[in-house]
Write a protein that holds these residues in place. Sequence first.
Motif, PDB file in Angstrom:
ATOM      1  N   ILE A  53      12.813  -9.440   0.234  1.00  0.00           N
ATOM      2  CA  ILE A  53      11.733  -8.462  -0.232  1.00  0.00           C
ATOM      3  C   ILE A  53      12.218  -8.075  -1.619  1.00  0.00           C
ATOM      4  O   ILE A  53      13.127  -7.518  -1.934  1.00  0.00           O
ATOM      5  N   LYS A  54      11.304  -8.522  -2.603  1.00  0.00           N
ATOM      6  CA  LYS A  54      11.377  -8.319  -3.972  1.00  0.00           C
ATOM      7  C   LYS A  54      10.000  -7.876  -4.506  1.00  0.00           C
ATOM      8  O   LYS A  54       9.075  -8.266  -4.287  1.00  0.00           O
ATOM      9  N   LEU A  55      10.298  -6.633  -5.238  1.00  0.00           N
ATOM     10  CA  LEU A  55       9.422  -6.067  -6.265  1.00  0.00           C
ATOM     11  C   LEU A  55       9.323  -6.272  -7.491  1.00  0.00           C
ATOM     12  O   LEU A  55      10.480  -6.113  -8.090  1.00  0.00           O
TER      13      LEU A  55
ATOM     14  N   PRO B 266      12.990   6.865  -6.398  1.00  0.00           N
ATOM     15  CA  PRO B 266      13.945   6.508  -5.251  1.00  0.00           C
ATOM     16  C   PRO B 266      13.229   6.523  -3.969  1.00  0.00           C
ATOM     17  O   PRO B 266      13.602   5.514  -3.186  1.00  0.00           O
ATOM     18  N   MET B 267      11.919   6.828  -4.107  1.00  0.00           N
ATOM     19  CA  MET B 267      11.104   6.363  -2.500  1.00  0.00           C
ATOM     20  C   MET B 267      10.619   4.859  -2.426  1.00  0.00           C
ATOM     21  O   MET B 267      10.567   4.455  -1.414  1.00  0.00           O
ATOM     22  N   ILE B 268      10.698   4.177  -3.738  1.00  0.00           N
ATOM     23  CA  ILE B 268      10.539   2.919  -3.691  1.00  0.00           C
ATOM     24  C   ILE B 268      11.610   2.125  -2.799  1.00  0.00           C
ATOM     25  O   ILE B 268      11.389   1.281  -1.908  1.00  0.00           O
ATOM     26  N   LEU B 269      12.822   2.272  -3.152  1.00  0.00           N
ATOM     27  CA  LEU B 269      13.848   1.799  -2.608  1.00  0.00           C
ATOM     28  C   LEU B 269      14.184   2.222  -1.066  1.00  0.00           C
ATOM     29  O   LEU B 269      14.477   1.294  -0.153  1.00  0.00           O
ATOM     30  N   THR B 270      13.842   3.612  -0.881  1.00  0.00           N
ATOM     31  CA  THR B 270      13.947   4.063   0.425  1.00  0.00           C
ATOM     32  C   THR B 270      13.152   3.482   1.480  1.00  0.00           C
ATOM     33  O   THR B 270      13.313   2.858   2.619  1.00  0.00           O
ATOM     34  N   MET B 271      11.886   3.097   0.906  1.00  0.00           N
ATOM     35  CA  MET B 271      10.656   2.558   1.713  1.00  0.00           C
ATOM     36  C   MET B 271      11.010   1.047   2.033  1.00  0.00           C
ATOM     37  O   MET B 271      10.799   0.410   3.144  1.00  0.00           O
TER      38      MET B 271
ATOM     39  N   SER C 220      -1.490   0.594  -9.566  1.00  0.00           N
ATOM     40  CA  SER C 220      -1.155   2.034  -9.612  1.00  0.00           C
ATOM     41  C   SER C 220      -2.439   2.432 -10.080  1.00  0.00           C
ATOM     42  O   SER C 220      -2.873   2.144 -11.271  1.00  0.00           O
ATOM     43  N   GLY C 221      -3.258   3.328  -9.455  1.00  0.00           N
ATOM     44  CA  GLY C 221      -4.683   3.677  -9.768  1.00  0.00           C
ATOM     45  C   GLY C 221      -5.549   2.314  -9.809  1.00  0.00           C
ATOM     46  O   GLY C 221      -5.661   1.740  -8.874  1.00  0.00           O
ATOM     47  N   TRP C 222      -6.214   2.336 -11.104  1.00  0.00           N
ATOM     48  CA  TRP C 222      -7.026   0.820 -11.111  1.00  0.00           C
ATOM     49  C   TRP C 222      -6.367  -0.170 -11.729  1.00  0.00           C
ATOM     50  O   TRP C 222      -6.671  -1.256 -11.707  1.00  0.00           O
ATOM     51  N   ASN C 223      -5.076  -0.055 -12.121  1.00  0.00           N
ATOM     52  CA  ASN C 223      -4.219  -0.941 -12.689  1.00  0.00           C
ATOM     53  C   ASN C 223      -3.155  -1.527 -11.863  1.00  0.00           C
ATOM     54  O   ASN C 223      -2.777  -1.242 -11.029  1.00  0.00           O
ATOM     55  N   LEU C 224      -3.149  -3.128 -12.283  1.00  0.00           N
ATOM     56  CA  LEU C 224      -2.058  -3.684 -11.356  1.00  0.00           C
ATOM     57  C   LEU C 224      -0.656  -3.477 -12.035  1.00  0.00           C
ATOM     58  O   LEU C 224      -0.432  -3.812 -13.327  1.00  0.00           O
ATOM     59  N   ALA C 225       0.400  -3.219 -11.243  1.00  0.00           N
ATOM     60  CA  ALA C 225       1.551  -2.474 -11.715  1.00  0.00           C
ATOM     61  C   ALA C 225       2.613  -3.503 -11.309  1.00  0.00           C
ATOM     62  O   ALA C 225       3.675  -3.289 -11.756  1.00  0.00           O
ATOM     63  N   GLY C 226       2.517  -4.183 -10.387  1.00  0.00           N
ATOM     64  CA  GLY C 226       3.478  -5.101  -9.884  1.00  0.00           C
ATOM     65  C   GLY C 226       3.089  -6.121  -8.641  1.00  0.00           C
ATOM     66  O   GLY C 226       2.002  -5.985  -8.168  1.00  0.00           O
ATOM     67  N   LYS C 227       4.248  -6.753  -8.125  1.00  0.00           N
ATOM     68  CA  LYS C 227       3.924  -7.938  -7.187  1.00  0.00           C
ATOM     69  C   LYS C 227       5.050  -7.588  -6.370  1.00  0.00           C
ATOM     70  O   LYS C 227       6.209  -7.442  -6.508  1.00  0.00           O
TER      71      LYS C 227
ATOM     72  N   LEU D 208       0.754  -1.168   0.121  1.00  0.00           N
ATOM     73  CA  LEU D 208      -0.165   0.248   0.046  1.00  0.00           C
ATOM     74  C   LEU D 208       0.627   1.249   0.117  1.00  0.00           C
ATOM     75  O   LEU D 208       0.418   2.294  -0.730  1.00  0.00           O
ATOM     76  N   SER D 209       1.903   1.199   0.623  1.00  0.00           N
ATOM     77  CA  SER D 209       2.972   2.397   0.820  1.00  0.00           C
ATOM     78  C   SER D 209       3.665   2.547  -0.640  1.00  0.00           C
ATOM     79  O   SER D 209       3.776   3.707  -1.078  1.00  0.00           O
ATOM     80  N   LEU D 210       3.838   1.653  -1.419  1.00  0.00           N
ATOM     81  CA  LEU D 210       4.590   1.729  -2.582  1.00  0.00           C
ATOM     82  C   LEU D 210       3.613   2.039  -3.767  1.00  0.00           C
ATOM     83  O   LEU D 210       4.059   2.368  -4.860  1.00  0.00           O
ATOM     84  N   ALA D 211       2.304   1.583  -3.693  1.00  0.00           N
ATOM     85  CA  ALA D 211       1.262   2.090  -4.650  1.00  0.00           C
ATOM     86  C   ALA D 211       1.262   3.341  -5.450  1.00  0.00           C
ATOM     87  O   ALA D 211       1.107   3.580  -6.607  1.00  0.00           O
ATOM     88  N   PRO D 212       1.572   4.503  -4.383  1.00  0.00           N
ATOM     89  CA  PRO D 212       1.659   5.727  -5.187  1.00  0.00           C
ATOM     90  C   PRO D 212       3.013   6.047  -5.995  1.00  0.00           C
ATOM     91  O   PRO D 212       2.829   6.823  -6.867  1.00  0.00           O
ATOM     92  N   HIS D 213       3.865   5.053  -6.090  1.00  0.00           N
ATOM     93  CA  HIS D 213       5.150   5.448  -6.583  1.00  0.00           C
ATOM     94  C   HIS D 213       5.480   4.401  -7.599  1.00  0.00           C
ATOM     95  O   HIS D 213       6.461   4.361  -8.230  1.00  0.00           O
TER      96      HIS D 213
END
Length: 262
Positions: free
Chosen positions: A81-83, A63-68, A124-131, A51-56
Amino acid sequence: MSLFKQLLLLITAIFVVIFAVNFWTSVNNMRDYLVSESEIHAQDTATSLGLSLAPHISDPNDPMILTMMNAIFDRGYYQDIKLVDMEEAVIVELSNPESYEGVPPWFIKALPMKTATAMTEVSSGWNLAGKLHVTINPGTSYQKLYAQAKKSLASSLVAFVIFTVVLFFLLQLVLKSLKRIEQLARSIAEGEFGQIKELPWTTEVRSVAVAMNFMSTKIEQMITNLNIKLGKVSEQLQLDDLTGLRNKDSFQGDMKIGRAHV
Protein backbone atom coordinates in the motif's frame (compact mmCIF):
# COMPACT_ATOMS: atom_id res chain seq x y z
CA MET A 1 -7.65 -60.04 -21.97
CA SER A 2 -11.17 -60.89 -20.85
CA LEU A 3 -14.19 -58.82 -21.88
CA PHE A 4 -14.71 -57.90 -18.22
CA LYS A 5 -11.22 -56.37 -17.97
CA GLN A 6 -11.58 -54.60 -21.31
CA LEU A 7 -14.88 -53.00 -20.33
CA LEU A 8 -13.60 -52.10 -16.88
CA LEU A 9 -10.48 -50.43 -18.28
CA LEU A 10 -12.37 -48.64 -21.05
CA ILE A 11 -15.08 -47.20 -18.80
CA THR A 12 -12.52 -46.30 -16.12
CA ALA A 13 -10.36 -44.52 -18.71
CA ILE A 14 -13.37 -42.54 -19.93
CA PHE A 15 -14.21 -41.57 -16.35
CA VAL A 16 -10.61 -40.47 -15.68
CA VAL A 17 -10.61 -38.27 -18.80
CA ILE A 18 -13.95 -36.69 -17.86
CA PHE A 19 -12.74 -36.19 -14.27
CA ALA A 20 -9.48 -34.60 -15.41
CA VAL A 21 -11.26 -32.17 -17.75
CA ASN A 22 -13.85 -31.23 -15.12
CA PHE A 23 -11.21 -30.87 -12.42
CA TRP A 24 -9.01 -28.63 -14.58
CA THR A 25 -12.02 -26.54 -15.62
CA SER A 26 -13.15 -26.21 -12.02
CA VAL A 27 -9.72 -25.11 -10.79
CA ASN A 28 -9.37 -22.60 -13.64
CA ASN A 29 -12.81 -21.17 -12.91
CA MET A 30 -11.86 -20.88 -9.25
CA ARG A 31 -8.64 -19.10 -10.22
CA ASP A 32 -10.52 -16.62 -12.43
CA TYR A 33 -12.96 -15.99 -9.59
CA LEU A 34 -10.16 -15.33 -7.10
CA VAL A 35 -8.41 -12.96 -9.52
CA SER A 36 -11.65 -11.06 -10.07
CA GLU A 37 -12.35 -11.00 -6.33
CA SER A 38 -8.84 -9.68 -5.62
CA GLU A 39 -9.22 -6.91 -8.19
CA ILE A 40 -12.56 -5.85 -6.71
CA HIS A 41 -11.15 -6.03 -3.17
CA ALA A 42 -8.11 -3.95 -4.14
CA GLN A 43 -10.27 -1.28 -5.75
CA ASP A 44 -12.71 -1.15 -2.82
CA THR A 45 -9.83 -0.83 -0.37
CA ALA A 46 -8.18 1.89 -2.42
CA THR A 47 -11.43 3.84 -2.71
CA SER A 48 -12.47 3.59 0.94
CA LEU A 49 -8.97 4.24 2.30
CA GLY A 50 -8.53 7.16 -0.11
CA LEU A 51 -11.71 8.77 1.18
CA SER A 52 -10.53 8.26 4.78
CA LEU A 53 -7.16 9.88 4.02
CA ALA A 54 -8.64 12.86 2.17
CA PRO A 55 -9.08 15.08 5.28
CA HIS A 56 -5.41 14.52 6.27
CA ILE A 57 -3.61 14.51 2.92
CA SER A 58 -3.02 18.28 3.04
CA ASP A 59 -0.42 17.60 5.75
CA PRO A 60 1.82 14.70 4.63
CA ASN A 61 3.26 14.48 8.14
CA ASP A 62 -0.10 13.97 9.79
CA PRO A 63 0.27 10.80 11.96
CA MET A 64 -3.31 9.79 11.17
CA ILE A 65 -2.23 8.90 7.63
CA LEU A 66 0.19 6.22 8.84
CA THR A 67 -2.24 5.06 11.54
CA MET A 68 -5.10 4.47 9.10
CA MET A 69 -2.85 2.84 6.50
CA ASN A 70 -1.37 0.49 9.13
CA ALA A 71 -4.86 -0.45 10.35
CA ILE A 72 -5.76 -1.62 6.84
CA PHE A 73 -2.36 -3.13 6.02
CA ASP A 74 -2.18 -5.22 9.21
CA ARG A 75 -5.10 -7.36 8.03
CA GLY A 76 -2.55 -9.31 6.00
CA TYR A 77 -4.32 -9.34 2.64
CA TYR A 78 -2.04 -6.75 1.05
CA GLN A 79 1.39 -6.92 -0.47
CA ASP A 80 1.86 -3.20 -0.89
CA ILE A 81 0.00 0.00 0.00
CA LYS A 82 1.66 3.19 -1.16
CA LEU A 83 0.60 6.83 -0.90
CA VAL A 84 2.38 9.32 -3.20
CA ASP A 85 1.89 12.99 -3.97
CA MET A 86 1.13 14.33 -7.42
CA GLU A 87 4.86 14.35 -8.27
CA GLU A 88 5.04 10.62 -7.42
CA ALA A 89 7.09 11.29 -4.30
CA VAL A 90 6.38 8.64 -1.67
CA ILE A 91 4.55 9.86 1.42
CA VAL A 92 3.93 6.47 3.07
CA GLU A 93 4.71 3.00 1.79
CA LEU A 94 3.93 -0.29 3.51
CA SER A 95 5.00 -3.57 1.93
CA ASN A 96 5.35 -7.28 2.60
CA PRO A 97 7.42 -9.81 0.64
CA GLU A 98 5.54 -12.33 -1.49
CA SER A 99 4.62 -15.37 0.59
CA TYR A 100 3.19 -18.64 -0.68
CA GLU A 101 3.30 -20.62 2.54
CA GLY A 102 1.91 -24.13 2.09
CA VAL A 103 1.62 -23.85 -1.69
CA PRO A 104 4.10 -25.93 -3.77
CA PRO A 105 6.05 -24.09 -6.52
CA TRP A 106 4.77 -26.41 -9.26
CA PHE A 107 1.19 -25.40 -8.45
CA ILE A 108 2.07 -21.72 -8.79
CA LYS A 109 3.78 -22.33 -12.14
CA ALA A 110 0.89 -24.42 -13.44
CA LEU A 111 -1.73 -21.83 -12.47
CA PRO A 112 -0.23 -18.34 -12.69
CA MET A 113 -2.41 -15.55 -11.31
CA LYS A 114 -2.19 -11.87 -12.12
CA THR A 115 -1.42 -9.75 -9.07
CA ALA A 116 -4.40 -7.49 -8.41
CA THR A 117 -3.60 -3.78 -8.10
CA ALA A 118 -5.76 -0.66 -7.84
CA MET A 119 -5.20 3.08 -7.76
CA THR A 120 -7.32 5.97 -6.59
CA GLU A 121 -6.70 9.70 -6.46
CA VAL A 122 -6.88 11.41 -3.08
CA SER A 123 -8.28 14.94 -3.01
CA SER A 124 -7.76 17.73 -0.54
CA GLY A 125 -10.78 19.91 -0.93
CA TRP A 126 -11.16 20.56 -4.66
CA ASN A 127 -7.51 19.83 -5.44
CA LEU A 128 -5.82 16.52 -6.14
CA ALA A 129 -3.20 15.96 -3.46
CA GLY A 130 -1.99 12.43 -4.04
CA LYS A 131 -2.50 8.92 -5.32
CA LEU A 132 -3.06 5.74 -3.37
CA HIS A 133 -1.83 2.40 -4.79
CA VAL A 134 -3.05 -0.89 -3.33
CA THR A 135 -1.60 -4.30 -4.30
CA ILE A 136 -3.19 -7.52 -3.03
CA ASN A 137 -0.90 -10.26 -1.69
CA PRO A 138 -1.21 -13.10 -4.29
CA GLY A 139 -0.17 -15.68 -1.69
CA THR A 140 -3.61 -15.48 -0.05
CA SER A 141 -5.35 -16.28 -3.34
CA TYR A 142 -2.97 -19.16 -4.03
CA GLN A 143 -3.60 -20.63 -0.58
CA LYS A 144 -7.37 -20.51 -1.18
CA LEU A 145 -6.98 -22.00 -4.65
CA TYR A 146 -4.67 -24.79 -3.46
CA ALA A 147 -6.98 -25.68 -0.57
CA GLN A 148 -9.97 -25.81 -2.92
CA ALA A 149 -8.03 -27.93 -5.44
CA LYS A 150 -7.07 -30.45 -2.73
CA LYS A 151 -10.65 -30.60 -1.50
CA SER A 152 -11.98 -31.16 -5.02
CA LEU A 153 -9.34 -33.81 -5.70
CA ALA A 154 -10.15 -35.68 -2.49
CA SER A 155 -13.89 -35.62 -3.27
CA SER A 156 -13.24 -36.81 -6.82
CA LEU A 157 -11.04 -39.67 -5.63
CA VAL A 158 -13.74 -40.83 -3.21
CA ALA A 159 -16.28 -40.66 -6.05
CA PHE A 160 -13.87 -42.56 -8.31
CA VAL A 161 -13.45 -45.37 -5.79
CA ILE A 162 -17.23 -45.67 -5.29
CA PHE A 163 -17.76 -45.58 -9.07
CA THR A 164 -15.16 -48.31 -9.65
CA VAL A 165 -16.71 -50.61 -7.03
CA VAL A 166 -20.22 -50.11 -8.45
CA LEU A 167 -18.92 -50.63 -11.99
CA PHE A 168 -17.14 -53.83 -10.94
CA PHE A 169 -20.28 -55.43 -9.54
CA LEU A 170 -22.45 -54.13 -12.38
CA LEU A 171 -20.17 -55.67 -15.00
CA GLN A 172 -20.09 -58.89 -13.00
CA LEU A 173 -23.90 -58.94 -13.07
CA VAL A 174 -24.09 -58.24 -16.81
CA LEU A 175 -21.35 -60.68 -17.81
CA LYS A 176 -22.81 -63.40 -15.56
CA SER A 177 -25.55 -63.73 -18.16
CA LEU A 178 -22.94 -64.30 -20.87
CA LYS A 179 -21.42 -67.02 -18.70
CA ARG A 180 -24.79 -68.80 -18.57
CA ILE A 181 -25.07 -68.53 -22.35
CA GLU A 182 -21.59 -70.07 -22.69
CA GLN A 183 -22.57 -72.93 -20.36
CA LEU A 184 -25.73 -73.59 -22.38
CA ALA A 185 -23.71 -73.72 -25.62
CA ARG A 186 -21.33 -76.24 -24.08
CA SER A 187 -24.21 -78.39 -22.78
CA ILE A 188 -25.79 -78.40 -26.26
CA ALA A 189 -22.48 -79.56 -27.73
CA GLU A 190 -22.50 -82.41 -25.18
CA GLY A 191 -26.06 -83.41 -26.07
CA GLU A 192 -27.84 -81.79 -23.13
CA PHE A 193 -30.53 -79.35 -24.23
CA GLY A 194 -31.20 -77.08 -21.30
CA GLN A 195 -32.79 -73.63 -21.06
CA ILE A 196 -31.79 -70.30 -19.52
CA LYS A 197 -34.59 -69.75 -17.02
CA GLU A 198 -33.59 -66.32 -15.67
CA LEU A 199 -33.34 -64.09 -18.72
CA PRO A 200 -30.90 -61.15 -18.52
CA TRP A 201 -32.33 -57.64 -18.13
CA THR A 202 -29.91 -56.15 -20.67
CA THR A 203 -31.78 -55.96 -23.99
CA GLU A 204 -28.99 -57.21 -26.26
CA VAL A 205 -27.87 -60.02 -23.96
CA ARG A 206 -31.51 -60.98 -23.36
CA SER A 207 -32.00 -61.34 -27.13
CA VAL A 208 -28.98 -63.64 -27.34
CA ALA A 209 -30.28 -65.74 -24.41
CA VAL A 210 -33.72 -66.07 -26.05
CA ALA A 211 -32.06 -67.09 -29.32
CA MET A 212 -29.97 -69.72 -27.50
CA ASN A 213 -33.09 -71.14 -25.82
CA PHE A 214 -34.83 -71.29 -29.21
CA MET A 215 -31.81 -72.99 -30.80
CA SER A 216 -31.58 -75.52 -27.95
CA THR A 217 -35.27 -76.43 -28.37
CA LYS A 218 -34.98 -76.72 -32.16
CA ILE A 219 -31.85 -78.90 -32.04
CA GLU A 220 -33.48 -81.15 -29.42
CA GLN A 221 -36.54 -81.54 -31.66
CA MET A 222 -34.40 -82.25 -34.73
CA ILE A 223 -32.38 -84.92 -32.92
CA THR A 224 -35.56 -86.47 -31.49
CA ASN A 225 -37.13 -86.64 -34.96
CA LEU A 226 -33.93 -88.10 -36.42
CA ASN A 227 -33.86 -90.79 -33.72
CA ILE A 228 -37.50 -91.65 -34.44
CA LYS A 229 -36.77 -91.90 -38.17
CA LEU A 230 -33.64 -93.98 -37.55
CA GLY A 231 -35.66 -96.30 -35.33
CA LYS A 232 -38.26 -96.79 -38.06
CA VAL A 233 -35.62 -97.40 -40.72
CA SER A 234 -33.87 -99.89 -38.43
CA GLU A 235 -37.13 -101.81 -37.89
CA GLN A 236 -37.82 -101.87 -41.63
CA LEU A 237 -34.37 -103.24 -42.33
CA GLN A 238 -35.01 -106.10 -39.88
CA LEU A 239 -38.25 -107.19 -41.64
CA ASP A 240 -38.64 -109.28 -44.79
CA ASP A 241 -40.23 -107.29 -47.61
CA LEU A 242 -42.42 -110.20 -48.74
CA THR A 243 -43.64 -111.77 -45.50
CA GLY A 244 -43.31 -108.81 -43.15
CA LEU A 245 -41.58 -111.08 -40.66
CA ARG A 246 -38.11 -110.63 -39.23
CA ASN A 247 -35.50 -111.50 -41.84
CA LYS A 248 -32.62 -113.95 -41.59
CA ASP A 249 -30.03 -111.44 -40.38
CA SER A 250 -32.33 -110.14 -37.70
CA PHE A 251 -33.24 -113.72 -36.63
CA GLN A 252 -29.59 -114.77 -36.40
CA GLY A 253 -28.79 -111.63 -34.44
CA ASP A 254 -31.54 -112.42 -31.95
CA MET A 255 -30.24 -116.00 -31.65
CA LYS A 256 -26.75 -114.79 -30.86
CA ILE A 257 -28.09 -112.46 -28.22
CA GLY A 258 -30.14 -115.33 -26.73
CA ARG A 259 -27.15 -117.63 -26.59
CA ALA A 260 -25.07 -114.92 -24.95
CA HIS A 261 -27.66 -114.59 -22.18
CA VAL A 262 -27.73 -118.38 -21.72
